[in-house]
Write a protein that holds these residues in place. Structure first.
Motif, PDB file in Angstrom:
ATOM      1  N   GLY A   1      10.752 -13.436   0.046  1.00 53.67           N
ATOM      2  CA  GLY A   1      11.669 -13.752   1.143  1.00 53.67           C
ATOM      3  C   GLY A   1      13.120 -13.817   0.725  1.00 53.67           C
ATOM      4  N   ASP A   2      13.943 -14.366   1.626  1.00 53.76           N
ATOM      5  CA  ASP A   2      15.386 -14.414   1.421  1.00 53.76           C
ATOM      6  C   ASP A   2      15.778 -15.196   0.178  1.00 53.76           C
ATOM      7  OD1 ASP A   2      15.480 -13.188   3.873  1.00 53.76           O
ATOM      8  OD2 ASP A   2      16.702 -14.721   4.852  1.00 53.76           O
ATOM      9  N   THR A   3      16.818 -14.719  -0.517  1.00 51.92           N
ATOM     10  CA  THR A   3      17.500 -15.596  -1.456  1.00 51.92           C
ATOM     11  C   THR A   3      18.366 -16.552  -0.634  1.00 51.92           C
ATOM     12  OG1 THR A   3      19.378 -14.082  -1.709  1.00 51.92           O
ATOM     13  CG2 THR A   3      17.565 -13.848  -3.265  1.00 51.92           C
ATOM     14  N   VAL A   4      18.839 -17.586  -1.278  1.00 54.30           N
ATOM     15  CA  VAL A   4      19.524 -18.658  -0.556  1.00 54.30           C
ATOM     16  C   VAL A   4      20.768 -19.083  -1.319  1.00 54.30           C
ATOM     17  CG1 VAL A   4      19.305 -21.131  -0.030  1.00 54.30           C
ATOM     18  CG2 VAL A   4      17.515 -19.566   0.677  1.00 54.30           C
ATOM     19  N   GLY A   5      21.807 -19.455  -0.588  1.00 50.81           N
ATOM     20  CA  GLY A   5      22.980 -20.092  -1.161  1.00 50.81           C
ATOM     21  C   GLY A   5      23.284 -21.352  -0.372  1.00 50.81           C
ATOM     22  N   VAL A   6      23.790 -22.381  -1.062  1.00 50.21           N
ATOM     23  CA  VAL A   6      24.049 -23.670  -0.412  1.00 50.21           C
ATOM     24  C   VAL A   6      25.511 -24.067  -0.622  1.00 50.21           C
ATOM     25  CG1 VAL A   6      23.309 -26.054  -0.131  1.00 50.21           C
ATOM     26  CG2 VAL A   6      21.689 -24.353  -0.986  1.00 50.21           C
ATOM     27  N   LEU A   7      26.256 -24.073   0.469  1.00 50.02           N
ATOM     28  CA  LEU A   7      27.629 -24.565   0.452  1.00 50.02           C
ATOM     29  C   LEU A   7      27.576 -26.062   0.727  1.00 50.02           C
ATOM     30  CD1 LEU A   7      30.716 -24.195   0.468  1.00 50.02           C
ATOM     31  CD2 LEU A   7      30.528 -23.691   2.905  1.00 50.02           C
ATOM     32  N   ALA A   8      27.753 -26.863  -0.305  1.00 47.12           N
ATOM     33  CA  ALA A   8      27.704 -28.315  -0.167  1.00 47.12           C
ATOM     34  C   ALA A   8      29.130 -28.861  -0.065  1.00 47.12           C
ATOM     35  CB  ALA A   8      26.990 -28.935  -1.365  1.00 47.12           C
TER      36      ALA A   8
ATOM     37  N   THR B   1      24.684 -18.492   8.205  1.00 48.31           N
ATOM     38  CA  THR B   1      24.761 -17.028   8.252  1.00 48.31           C
ATOM     39  C   THR B   1      23.661 -16.428   7.388  1.00 48.31           C
ATOM     40  OG1 THR B   1      26.313 -15.169   8.250  1.00 48.31           O
ATOM     41  CG2 THR B   1      26.293 -16.532   6.281  1.00 48.31           C
ATOM     42  N   ARG B   2      23.478 -15.118   7.550  1.00 43.16           N
ATOM     43  CA  ARG B   2      22.478 -14.360   6.790  1.00 43.16           C
ATOM     44  C   ARG B   2      23.035 -12.953   6.626  1.00 43.16           C
ATOM     45  NH1 ARG B   2      17.262 -11.607   8.477  1.00 43.16           N
ATOM     46  NH2 ARG B   2      15.795 -11.871   6.755  1.00 43.16           N
ATOM     47  N   PHE B   3      22.965 -12.405   5.417  1.00 43.36           N
ATOM     48  CA  PHE B   3      23.528 -11.081   5.186  1.00 43.36           C
ATOM     49  C   PHE B   3      22.664 -10.291   4.212  1.00 43.36           C
ATOM     50  CE2 PHE B   3      25.469 -13.937   2.098  1.00 43.36           C
ATOM     51  CZ  PHE B   3      25.400 -13.227   0.911  1.00 43.36           C
TER      52      PHE B   3
ATOM     53  N   TYR C   1      17.882  -9.957   1.755  1.00 46.09           N
ATOM     54  CA  TYR C   1      18.810 -10.787   2.521  1.00 46.09           C
ATOM     55  C   TYR C   1      19.110 -12.075   1.766  1.00 46.09           C
ATOM     56  CZ  TYR C   1      18.356  -8.167   6.936  1.00 46.09           C
ATOM     57  OH  TYR C   1      18.400  -7.203   7.916  1.00 46.09           O
ATOM     58  N   THR C   2      20.289 -12.639   2.042  1.00 47.92           N
ATOM     59  CA  THR C   2      20.630 -13.985   1.578  1.00 47.92           C
ATOM     60  C   THR C   2      20.953 -14.850   2.783  1.00 47.92           C
ATOM     61  OG1 THR C   2      21.450 -13.307  -0.604  1.00 47.92           O
ATOM     62  CG2 THR C   2      22.291 -15.374   0.282  1.00 47.92           C
ATOM     63  N   SER C   3      20.352 -16.031   2.842  1.00 47.52           N
ATOM     64  CA  SER C   3      20.647 -17.015   3.879  1.00 47.52           C
ATOM     65  C   SER C   3      21.556 -18.086   3.287  1.00 47.52           C
ATOM     66  CB  SER C   3      19.358 -17.662   4.389  1.00 47.52           C
ATOM     67  OG  SER C   3      18.551 -16.725   5.058  1.00 47.52           O
ATOM     68  N   LEU C   4      22.626 -18.418   4.007  1.00 47.46           N
ATOM     69  CA  LEU C   4      23.562 -19.435   3.551  1.00 47.46           C
ATOM     70  C   LEU C   4      23.430 -20.700   4.399  1.00 47.46           C
ATOM     71  CD1 LEU C   4      26.837 -17.415   2.832  1.00 47.46           C
ATOM     72  CD2 LEU C   4      25.036 -18.114   1.238  1.00 47.46           C
ATOM     73  N   PHE C   5      23.432 -21.847   3.706  1.00 51.61           N
ATOM     74  CA  PHE C   5      23.288 -23.151   4.347  1.00 51.61           C
ATOM     75  C   PHE C   5      24.503 -24.021   4.054  1.00 51.61           C
ATOM     76  CE2 PHE C   5      19.022 -21.591   4.129  1.00 51.61           C
ATOM     77  CZ  PHE C   5      18.337 -22.170   5.189  1.00 51.61           C
ATOM     78  N   LEU C   6      24.861 -24.845   5.023  1.00 52.95           N
ATOM     79  CA  LEU C   6      25.878 -25.881   4.831  1.00 52.95           C
ATOM     80  C   LEU C   6      25.166 -27.207   4.633  1.00 52.95           C
ATOM     81  CD1 LEU C   6      28.866 -26.872   4.931  1.00 52.95           C
ATOM     82  CD2 LEU C   6      28.528 -27.195   7.398  1.00 52.95           C
TER      83      LEU C   6
END
Length: 199
Positions: A56-63, A122-124, A134-139
Motif C-alpha cells: 500500500g501507500d507510503t506515508v509522510g507525517v507533518l507534525a 493529500t495523496r500523490f 502513492y504517498t499519503s500525507l498526514f497532519l
C-alpha cells in the motif's frame, strides 16, 4: 487564441497504448518491478519497467508541536549518499496496516511523538513515469513526546531537529531540504494548511 482549453482534463480517457504482457522480474521488502510489453499505433511494440510499492501507500507525517515547531528527522539515504532532513515517514509493515496506522507508528518511531489528532491532507504519485506508488500525507497535532526507536543501520545516530515553518521554507529554498514529501508538506503548511483543516 483564447484562454479556453479544447476540453476539460480527463485522466481516465482511453489509453494511447495497449498492454500485451506483464511479468514480475524483481521482488523486495519494499517494492517489486514488472517488465511490461506495450504497443502503440505510432511506435509499434516497446518495453517499460514499472515499480510497485508493496503493502500500500507510503506515508509522510507533518507534525506540528503546540508551540508551532515542525520536527524533521535526519536520515542517511544510500541511493544518493547524503543526509537529508525529512518529515517522519515510511512503508506499511504488512498488507493490512492502514496508512493512518503507518503514520502513527512512524511518528512515534522516527520523531518520538504521539498525536491526539491525525488527519490525512493529500495523496500523490511519487514518480508516475515509472512507478505506481502513492504517498499519503498526514497532519499530526496535539503532540506528546514518547521514546524513539532505532531507525535502522543507515542512520544509526539520526537526530530530530525542530524548525519553525518559516525556517523550513528557507531550507527548501536554499536546497537543504530536498525530499519531495517534506517539501510538499511544508509548503502546504506555509499556505494555511492548519487553518484549512481546523476551520
Amino acid at each position: 487564441m483564447g484562454n479556453e482549453t479544447y476540453r476539460p482534463f480527463d485522466p481516465w480517457r482511453p489509453s494511447p497504448v495497449k498492454e500485451n504482457g506483464r511479468k514480475e522480474i524483481f521482488n523486495s521488502h519494499y517494492f517489486n518491478i514488472d517488465h511490461v510489453n506495450l504497443e502503440s499505433a505510432a511506435s509499434g511494440t516497446f518495453d517499460r519497467y514499472v515499480l510497485h510499492g508493496n503493502n500500500g501507500d507510503t506515508v509522510g507525517v507533518l507534525a506540528v508541536t503546540d508551540d508551532g515547531m515542525v520536527p524533521l528527522v535526519e536520515q542517511y539515504r544510500i541511493p544518493t549518499h547524503r543526509w537529508t532532513l525529512e518529515i517522519p515517514g515510511g512503508h506499511p509493515a504488512t498488507p493490512t496496516e492502514r496508512p493512518s496506522e503507518v503514520a502513527e507508528r512512524k511518528l512515534r518511531e522516527e520523531a518520538g511523538y504521539e498525536a491526539k489528532e491525525l488527519v490525512q491532507f493529500t495523496r500523490f504519485i511519487d514518480e508516475p513515469s515509472f512507478s505506481s506508488q502513492y504517498t499519503s500525507l498526514f497532519l499530526a497535532t496535539s503532540l506528546s513526546q514518547v521514546e524513539r526507536a532505532v531507525i535502522g543501520p543507515e542512520s544509526p545516530r539520526s537526530d530530530v531537529r525542530l524548525f519553525t515553518p518559516e525556517e523550513a521554507v528557507r531550507l527548501i529554498i536554499n536546497g537543504t531540504i530536498v525530499d519531495a514529501k517534506t517539501i510538499i508538506a511544508i509548503l502546504r503548511l506555509n499556505n494555511g494548511l492548519l487553518k484549512s483543516i481546523k476551520g
